[in-house]
Design a protein around this motif. Structure first.
Motif, mmCIF file in Angstrom:
data_model
loop_
_atom_site.group_PDB
_atom_site.id
_atom_site.type_symbol
_atom_site.label_atom_id
_atom_site.label_comp_id
_atom_site.label_asym_id
_atom_site.label_seq_id
_atom_site.Cartn_x
_atom_site.Cartn_y
_atom_site.Cartn_z
ATOM 1 N N GLU A 670 0.830 -1.210 0.000
ATOM 2 C CA GLU A 670 0.000 0.000 0.000
ATOM 3 C C GLU A 670 0.863 1.259 0.000
ATOM 4 O OE1 GLU A 670 -4.380 -0.193 1.871
ATOM 5 O OE2 GLU A 670 -2.767 -0.361 3.346
ATOM 6 N N ARG A 671 1.894 1.292 0.832
ATOM 7 C CA ARG A 671 2.746 2.480 0.910
ATOM 8 C C ARG A 671 3.473 2.719 -0.421
ATOM 9 N NH1 ARG A 671 3.374 4.192 6.284
ATOM 10 N NH2 ARG A 671 1.490 3.478 7.358
ATOM 11 N N LEU A 672 3.964 1.662 -1.041
ATOM 12 C CA LEU A 672 4.658 1.830 -2.318
ATOM 13 C C LEU A 672 3.688 2.234 -3.422
ATOM 14 C CD1 LEU A 672 7.111 -1.207 -2.155
ATOM 15 C CD2 LEU A 672 7.630 1.201 -1.719
ATOM 16 N N ARG A 673 2.465 1.712 -3.369
ATOM 17 C CA ARG A 673 1.460 2.138 -4.353
ATOM 18 C C ARG A 673 1.134 3.616 -4.189
ATOM 19 N NH1 ARG A 673 -4.507 0.716 -3.037
ATOM 20 N NH2 ARG A 673 -3.854 2.230 -1.444
ATOM 21 N N ASP A 674 0.997 4.059 -2.927
ATOM 22 C CA ASP A 674 0.655 5.460 -2.691
ATOM 23 C C ASP A 674 1.738 6.397 -3.216
ATOM 24 O OD1 ASP A 674 -1.619 4.509 -1.494
ATOM 25 O OD2 ASP A 674 -0.914 4.816 0.572
ATOM 26 N N LEU A 675 2.969 5.904 -3.316
ATOM 27 C CA LEU A 675 4.057 6.703 -3.876
ATOM 28 C C LEU A 675 4.151 6.559 -5.397
ATOM 29 C CD1 LEU A 675 6.782 5.994 -1.174
ATOM 30 C CD2 LEU A 675 5.694 8.197 -1.627
ATOM 31 N N GLY A 676 3.266 5.781 -5.986
ATOM 32 C CA GLY A 676 3.257 5.611 -7.436
ATOM 33 C C GLY A 676 4.352 4.695 -7.950
ATOM 34 N N LEU A 677 4.850 3.803 -7.121
ATOM 35 C CA LEU A 677 5.971 2.962 -7.524
ATOM 36 C C LEU A 677 5.546 1.570 -7.962
ATOM 37 C CD1 LEU A 677 8.467 3.961 -4.686
ATOM 38 C CD2 LEU A 677 8.315 4.877 -7.005
ATOM 39 N N VAL A 678 4.404 1.104 -7.523
ATOM 40 C CA VAL A 678 3.884 -0.210 -7.920
ATOM 41 C C VAL A 678 2.372 -0.093 -8.062
ATOM 42 C CG1 VAL A 678 5.718 -1.453 -6.681
ATOM 43 C CG2 VAL A 678 3.529 -1.025 -5.544
ATOM 44 N N GLU A 679 1.761 -1.133 -8.640
ATOM 45 C CA GLU A 679 0.303 -1.252 -8.630
ATOM 46 C C GLU A 679 -0.068 -2.391 -7.704
ATOM 47 O OE1 GLU A 679 -1.942 -0.561 -12.216
ATOM 48 O OE2 GLU A 679 -0.081 -0.178 -13.305
ATOM 49 N N LEU A 680 -1.323 -2.379 -7.236
ATOM 50 C CA LEU A 680 -1.720 -3.252 -6.145
ATOM 51 C C LEU A 680 -3.021 -3.959 -6.488
ATOM 52 C CD1 LEU A 680 -1.302 -4.201 -3.207
ATOM 53 C CD2 LEU A 680 -2.450 -2.099 -2.451
ATOM 54 N N LEU A 681 -3.075 -5.253 -6.193
ATOM 55 C CA LEU A 681 -4.279 -6.062 -6.387
ATOM 56 C C LEU A 681 -4.516 -6.862 -5.117
ATOM 57 C CD1 LEU A 681 -6.478 -7.077 -8.428
ATOM 58 C CD2 LEU A 681 -4.904 -8.963 -8.957
ATOM 59 N N HIS A 682 -5.692 -6.688 -4.513
ATOM 60 C CA HIS A 682 -6.015 -7.459 -3.312
ATOM 61 C C HIS A 682 -6.183 -8.925 -3.702
ATOM 62 C CE1 HIS A 682 -8.087 -8.887 0.296
ATOM 63 N NE2 HIS A 682 -7.696 -7.758 0.895
ATOM 64 N N ARG A 697 -2.169 -3.759 -20.613
ATOM 65 C CA ARG A 697 -2.254 -2.302 -20.546
ATOM 66 C C ARG A 697 -0.946 -1.634 -20.929
ATOM 67 N NH1 ARG A 697 -3.722 -1.310 -14.699
ATOM 68 N NH2 ARG A 697 -2.499 0.570 -15.127
ATOM 69 N N ASP A 698 -1.075 -0.450 -21.480
ATOM 70 C CA ASP A 698 0.097 0.392 -21.731
ATOM 71 C C ASP A 698 0.395 1.152 -20.440
ATOM 72 O OD1 ASP A 698 2.060 2.070 -22.551
ATOM 73 O OD2 ASP A 698 0.879 3.122 -24.076
ATOM 74 N N LEU A 699 1.489 0.803 -19.793
ATOM 75 C CA LEU A 699 1.805 1.365 -18.486
ATOM 76 C C LEU A 699 2.704 2.591 -18.568
ATOM 77 C CD1 LEU A 699 2.425 -1.972 -16.535
ATOM 78 C CD2 LEU A 699 0.318 -0.627 -16.677
ATOM 79 N N GLY A 700 3.094 2.971 -19.776
ATOM 80 C CA GLY A 700 3.931 4.147 -19.917
ATOM 81 C C GLY A 700 5.367 3.877 -19.500
ATOM 82 N N SER A 701 6.071 4.942 -19.151
ATOM 83 C CA SER A 701 7.482 4.798 -18.784
ATOM 84 C C SER A 701 7.606 4.174 -17.396
ATOM 85 C CB SER A 701 8.173 6.164 -18.808
ATOM 86 O OG SER A 701 7.525 7.052 -17.910
ATOM 87 N N ALA A 702 8.741 3.576 -17.157
ATOM 88 C CA ALA A 702 8.981 2.923 -15.869
ATOM 89 C C ALA A 702 9.015 3.962 -14.752
ATOM 90 C CB ALA A 702 10.310 2.165 -15.919
ATOM 91 N N PRO A 703 8.633 3.581 -13.539
ATOM 92 C CA PRO A 703 8.629 4.542 -12.423
ATOM 93 C C PRO A 703 10.050 5.011 -12.097
ATOM 94 C CG PRO A 703 8.287 2.303 -11.621
ATOM 95 C CD PRO A 703 8.203 2.237 -13.113
ATOM 96 N N SER A 704 10.176 6.273 -11.754
ATOM 97 C CA SER A 704 11.468 6.838 -11.371
ATOM 98 C C SER A 704 11.620 6.687 -9.858
ATOM 99 C CB SER A 704 11.539 8.310 -11.787
ATOM 100 O OG SER A 704 12.779 8.860 -11.420
ATOM 101 N N VAL A 705 12.165 5.562 -9.455
ATOM 102 C CA VAL A 705 12.175 5.193 -8.039
ATOM 103 C C VAL A 705 13.126 6.070 -7.235
ATOM 104 C CG1 VAL A 705 12.739 3.343 -6.414
ATOM 105 C CG2 VAL A 705 11.521 2.823 -8.547
ATOM 106 N N ARG A 706 14.314 6.298 -7.743
ATOM 107 C CA ARG A 706 15.346 6.963 -6.950
ATOM 108 C C ARG A 706 15.048 8.433 -6.695
ATOM 109 N NH1 ARG A 706 17.174 2.784 -9.398
ATOM 110 N NH2 ARG A 706 18.669 1.406 -8.351
ATOM 111 N N ASP A 707 14.083 8.984 -7.421
ATOM 112 C CA ASP A 707 13.670 10.352 -7.144
ATOM 113 C C ASP A 707 12.701 10.417 -5.968
ATOM 114 O OD1 ASP A 707 15.196 11.175 -9.254
ATOM 115 O OD2 ASP A 707 13.533 11.195 -10.691
ATOM 116 N N ARG A 708 12.190 9.273 -5.529
ATOM 117 C CA ARG A 708 11.115 9.276 -4.536
ATOM 118 C C ARG A 708 11.494 8.603 -3.215
ATOM 119 N NH1 ARG A 708 6.131 7.621 -8.665
ATOM 120 N NH2 ARG A 708 7.012 8.691 -10.466
ATOM 121 N N ILE A 709 12.338 7.600 -3.261
ATOM 122 C CA ILE A 709 12.725 6.933 -2.015
ATOM 123 C C ILE A 709 14.226 6.687 -2.002
ATOM 124 C CG2 ILE A 709 10.485 5.792 -1.750
ATOM 125 C CD1 ILE A 709 11.823 3.198 -2.609
#
Length: 736
Positions: A670-682, A697-709
């Motif tokens: 949940e915390r990583l999803r809230d930061l936009g780094l992963v998607e979540l499925l219960h 789905r077209d997910l666009g560009s990969a998440p920029s992780v090092r800018d956020r954590i």
């Protein structure tokens, strides 16, 4: 031949002892009483000038001299480790109970008031904790009598009081002969029953001796052993002085010829204890008896620690301090770290590979740093043997445990061994490894006291010696808050962190989850906490590449969808949904089942994969880093290490975390999803269709992780280690 009797002051010598010496002298032996306390005794001289010693006194001075003699290799009729053990009533009765001897219910406390709950179930008899103390035993029946005992400088020792049917019965053993004597002024002999003969034989076999006395109380038709001595008075035994003198002379003759002091019959006696009695130190016999007790692992560890102290004491006076070549003596903490520090790392095992993978990543980073420490990892053998480890890292392996859903521990492979015996074995392996390796720093993963407290005695000894800095390493999310406050953050755990650990390394970024604040771990943990950041797994690519991976070369070109289910014990639903999902064109699906997926489930997913041309199934991948780098998309559960791998390579990821019985993975996801780094499925929404839609789905560009954590954990940990060792270097500042 010369025989020396270690005795108390000369004015305390009894007539019986003088008669033994007289008999020996008549037979041509040089027998001399060594009255400890009358004159200065040169221990080095007497150890060379006497063929055999007889330890008669139990005073502190006599035991110290006996310890020195034992350490110097002198021959003692009554072995020093056994004599020292018999001075401690708690240890004595634990050993006797392990040998199947009927003994009263036994208690030890730091204050008499702690015996009140036991007193509710019947009267107690309170005795001196040490056998050589001459205080009179007291029978207490109520709280007032207990309070009247007053404070004690030593632990309070008590046993359930069984009213005797008659006089106490003393059973003496002199070699192969047994004698019964009624306790009292007259010391009248009596005929031994088969039950008392069996009790005496068991007591002797438990300690590997055949010269001893036991005190037996018969109550309500049952016999209880209430005391034991390795060299009693033998008062009441017919012709006792001559019999004992003959026994001593025969032992001295064997010692002079270089043979074992104990007679050959004892060496051939049946039973585990007896057969091991004279193989090396008598200490091994004691440890063998302890391993069969029904005591808890913590009690076993405490008892064995007492015996270890006997061994250390006997070495101290005769062995020079151990100094490693090239390393400074560690009488005090050096101001600069040793040129090549030593690091021990503990992973408790039980479930999956998460804990040892985390430690393996840290070991790799430390070996690649300027410190280049020698590292010993302590882990379960089946896990340690499966991982890729860098040069300079070795393993001490533990027998494997399995944690059951109800929280119990059971052996994973040794099914005919009890959980208590296995944990006791693990405890001894850990303590021995740390004692020999003598690390500068010990890093413990997750459990401050280890599984079932198996680290407790090791940590206590390390803190007493003061040479090793201890670190507790924690993943950022432990459990849900209620579970942590109820089980993990209990008093024993918090006391262990406060008393044993110099630092708490939290392998995460507080911007994602701050365990100190969110769990309310308190000021003691907060003062020691250091946030390392998450552990970037990219450096391990070099290690994986050096070993090669034929499996990667066999994959077809094109895109790769990777499904990871952690250890696999609860990954069947995700595995089956993935194998039934529709893959986009030019995509290959790879499923890693994990080593803990049950065999029947693994067979089923293999069968399902065979029905789909573009799916591959791997049972276990020792180093999944290369697969992560190769993957375009990742579907996984939410374990810490898997999330670190996904974040390290900035992959599009769909997490389907475990939500029960532990919510750790869901909280992290949940915390990583809230930061936009992963998607979540219960997991309640898990279905092949949901996975197919996400893969399409077209997910666009990969998440920029090092800018956020913060992912600088493996860069920062060597600096934190330097800080512990006393270096001036400051740790890398935590990214904001």
């Amino acid at each position: 031949m010369r025989i020396g009797f270690l005795m108390g002051r000369s004015f305390t010598e009894d007539r019986h002892q003088a008669d033994i010496v007289t008999w020996l002298r008549q037979w041509g032996a040089s027998a001399e009483p060594l009255h400890l306390g009358d004159d200065l005794i040169d221990v080095a001289r007497v150890s060379l000038d006497h063929d055999l010693f007889v330890l008669k006194s139990r005073s502190d001075l006599a035991m110290s001299v006996a310890a020195d003699l034992h350490g110097a290799g002198a021959r003692l009729l009554n072995p020093y480790p056994v004599s020292a053990l018999l001075r401690d009533r708690v240890v004595t009765f634990r050993v006797l109970r392990a040998a199947g001897v009927s003994v009263p219910e036994t208690f030890a406390a730091s204050h008499p008031s702690q015996l009140l709950p036991a007193l509710d179930r019947g009267p107690l008899i309170v005795k001196p904790y040490r056998r050589y103390k001459k205080h009179r035993p007291e029978v207490v029946t109520n709280a007032a009598e207990l309070a009247a005992l007053g404070p004690s400088e030593e632990p309070v020792f008590a046993q359930r009081y069984h009213p005797p049917d008659g006089p106490d019965r003393l059973v003496y053993s002199i070699g192969s002969e047994l004698f019964g004597v009624l306790r009292g002024p007259e010391g009248a002999p009596f005929a031994l029953s088969p039950e008392l003969v069996d009790i005496a034989r068991r007591c002797g076999a438990a300690l590997g001796i055949d010269l001893f006395g036991v005190n037996v109380v018969e109550s309500a038709g049952r016999a209880y052993v209430v005391d034991m001595s390795s060299f009693p008075s033998f008062r009441g035994v017919p012709d006792a002085a001559r019999r004992v003198a003959k026994y001593v002379l025969q032992a001295a003759e064997r010692a002079a010829c270089g043979e074992p002091v104990a007679p050959a019959e004892l060496q051939r006696a049946p039973g585990r204890a007896a057969t091991r009695a004279l193989k090396g130190s008598s200490l091994q016999l004691v440890l063998g008896a302890l391993s069969g007790t029904e005591a808890t692992p913590q009690e076993l560890a405490q008892i064995e620690s007492v015996v270890d102290d006997i061994r250390l004491r006997s070495r101290a006076a005769t062995s020079p301090p151990r100094v490693r070549p090239g390393r400074p003596r560690r009488d005090s903490r050096p101001t600069q770290p040793p040129s090549s520090p030593r690091v021990a790392m503990y992973s408790q095992g039980m479930v999956g590979f998460g804990h040892i993978r985390r430690n393996a990543s840290i070991a790799h980073a430390l070996r690649g740093s300027a410190l280049q420490p020698a590292i010993v990892m302590i882990a379960e053998a089946w896990q340690a043997g499966a991982l890729l480890l860098p040069e300079g890292v070795d393993c001490v392996t533990l027998p494997a445990l399995r944690r059951e859903p109800d929280g119990a521990y059971n052996p994973r492979f040794l099914l005919d061994v009890s959980d208590q015996d296995l944990i006791a074995l693990r405890t001894r392996v850990i303590r021995s490894a740390i004692e020999v390796f003598d690390p500068d720093v010990m890093i413990v993963d997750y459990l401050p006291l280890g599984v079932a407290g198996e680290l407790a005695t090791t940590l206590d000894r390390l803190r007493t010696r003061g040479n090793t800095r201890c670190v507790l390493g924690l993943r950022e999310v432990l459990h849900d808050g209620e579970t942590v406050r109820r089980t993990w953050a209990d008093r024993a755990t918090m006391d262990a962190i406060r008393n044993f650990y110099d630092a708490v390394w939290i392998y995460g970024d507080p911007a994602v989850f701050d365990p100190v604040r969110e769990y309310g771990l308190g000021p003691d943990v907060a003062a020691k906490a250091r946030y390392t950041g998450y552990l970037d797994q990219r450096p391990r690519l070099d290690l994986a590449a050096a070993r090669g991976d034929p499996m990667l070369e066999s994959l077809p070109p094109g895109k790769l969808a990777l499904c990871l289910v952690g250890g696999g014990h609860d990954g069947q639903a995700l595995a089956e949904a993935f194998l039934q999902a529709e893959l986009p064109d030019d995509t290959t699906g790879v499923l890693v089942t994990g080593p803990l997926m049950p065999w029947e489930q693994r067979q089923q997913v293999r069968y399902d994969a065979q029905q789909r041309a573009r799916f591959r199934v791997l049972d276990f991948v020792p180093e999944p880093i290369a697969l992560l780098e190769r993957a375009d998309r990742v579907i996984a559960m939410g374990g810490y290490n898997t999330c670190c791998e996904i974040l390290s390579f900035e992959k599009h990821a769909l997490l389907v975390p475990r939500v029960a019985p532990e919510a750790e993975q869901w909280i992290r996801a949940e915390r990583l999803r809230d930061l936009g780094l992963v998607e979540l499925l219960h997991p309640d929404q898990l279905a092949p269709r949901a996975l197919s839609e996400w893969l399409a789905r077209d997910l666009g560009s990969a998440p920029s992780v090092r800018d956020r954590i913060d992912l600088a954990g493996l860069t920062r940990i060597p600096s934190l280690l330097q800080e512990l060792l006393g270096a001036a270097a400051r740790p890398v500042p935590l990214a904001v």
